[in-house]
Design a protein around this motif. Structure first.
Motif, short mmCIF file in Angstrom:
data_model
loop_
_atom_site.label_atom_id
_atom_site.label_comp_id
_atom_site.label_asym_id
_atom_site.label_seq_id
_atom_site.Cartn_x
_atom_site.Cartn_y
_atom_site.Cartn_z
N ALA A 14 0.84 -1.20 0.00
CA ALA A 14 0.00 0.00 0.00
C ALA A 14 0.87 1.25 0.00
N GLY A 153 2.65 -0.27 5.43
CA GLY A 153 2.15 -0.87 4.20
C GLY A 153 2.84 -2.15 3.78
N HIS A 159 -1.06 -6.85 8.60
CA HIS A 159 -1.59 -6.23 7.38
C HIS A 159 -2.38 -7.26 6.56
N LEU A 163 -6.35 -7.25 5.47
CA LEU A 163 -6.83 -7.43 4.10
C LEU A 163 -7.90 -8.52 4.04
N PRO A 168 -9.13 -4.53 0.61
CA PRO A 168 -8.20 -3.42 0.38
C PRO A 168 -8.89 -2.05 0.40
N HIS A 172 -4.15 0.80 -1.58
CA HIS A 172 -3.51 -0.50 -1.83
C HIS A 172 -3.11 -0.62 -3.30
N VAL A 179 -2.87 -8.38 -2.41
CA VAL A 179 -4.01 -7.46 -2.43
C VAL A 179 -5.06 -7.97 -3.42
#
Length: 186
Positions: A14, A153, A159, A163, A168, A172, A179
Motif C-alpha cells: 500500500a 504498508g 496487514h 486485508l 483493500p 492499496h 491485495v
C-alpha cells in the motif's frame, strides 16, 4: 553539481513509491543509507539535509500509477519527477540501483549501493524514507483498520489479516498478489 537520487517503498502492498533528489551546497555530517539509521536519527538528519542542500525535491508515484505502470516503471517515474522538481539541472545524477530513469535532462548513472557511498544519495534515501513513513502515518488515521502506522504498508501478518478481514482500501496496490486475492470491490 552532483545530484543524488533514491527511492523508498518498492515492497509495500500500500501507499506510493517515493523518490528524492538532493544537490548539496555543503555536506552535513552523519549521513548513511537510511536503512542503516534508526528512525530517530533519520528524523534528526532531515532538517540538516534541507539546510545544507542547494536544492532538494521529494516526489512520488501513487498506488494507482504503480498498478498502471508496474513498480519498476513507477519508481523511475517518481525519480524523474524528483529530479525535475529541483528547479535546476544538475551536471550529473547518481541513481541508487541498476537503472536510470529515462528522459532526464542531465547525465546520469546508476550505482548499486550508492545510498551507502555517495552523500547526496544517502540524503535522498533519508528524505524519501522519512516522507513515505510520514505519509503512511497520515493514511493510518484515514484507514485505522490496517495498522499502517506500524508496518507502513509492508506485508506483515497484521496487514495481511486486515486485508482478509476488510479488503483493500484505495491506497492499496491492486496489482500485487496479496491485495488482488482480497480485492472485494470498494
Amino acid at each position: 553539481m552532483r545530484c543524488g537520487v533514491d527511492e523508498a517503498g518498492r515492497g509495500p502492498l500500500a501507499g506510493p513509491v517515493v523518490a528524492a533528489a538532493v544537490i548539496f551546497a555543503q555536506v552535513p555530517a552523519g549521513l548513511d543509507d537510511s536503512k542503516r539509521l534508526s528512525e530517530k536519527r533519520r528524523a534528526a538528519l532531515v532538517p540538516a539535509i534541507k539546510a545544507h542542500a542547494q536544492a532538494w525535491c521529494i516526489a512520488q508515484a501513487s498506488a494507482a500509477e504503480i498498478d498502471q505502470l508496474n513498480i519498476h516503471q513507477a519508481t523511475l517515474l517518481a525519480m524523474r519527477r524528483a529530479v525535475e522538481g529541483l528547479g535546476m539541472i544538475p551536471d550529473e545524477c547518481i541513481i541508487d540501483g541498476k537503472f536510470v530513469p529515462p528522459g532526464l535532462a542531465c547525465s546520469a548513472r546508476a550505482l548499486v549501493g550508492a545510498d551507502a557511498q555517495v552523500a547526496e544519495v544517502s540524503a535522498a534515501s533519508i528524505l524519501a524514507k522519512q516522507w513515505r513513513d510520514a505519509e503512511m502515518l497520515r493514511w493510518d488515521k484515514v484507514y485505522p483498520d490496517f495498522g499502517f502506522a506500524r508496518h507502513k504498508g509492508y506485508p506483515t501478518a497484521q496487514h495481511l489479516a486486515a486485508l482478509r478481514r476488510v479488503g483493500p482500501c484505495v491506497i492499496h496496490r491492486y496489482s500485487y498478489a496479496p491485495v488482488a486475492q482480497h480485492n472485494l470491490a470498494l
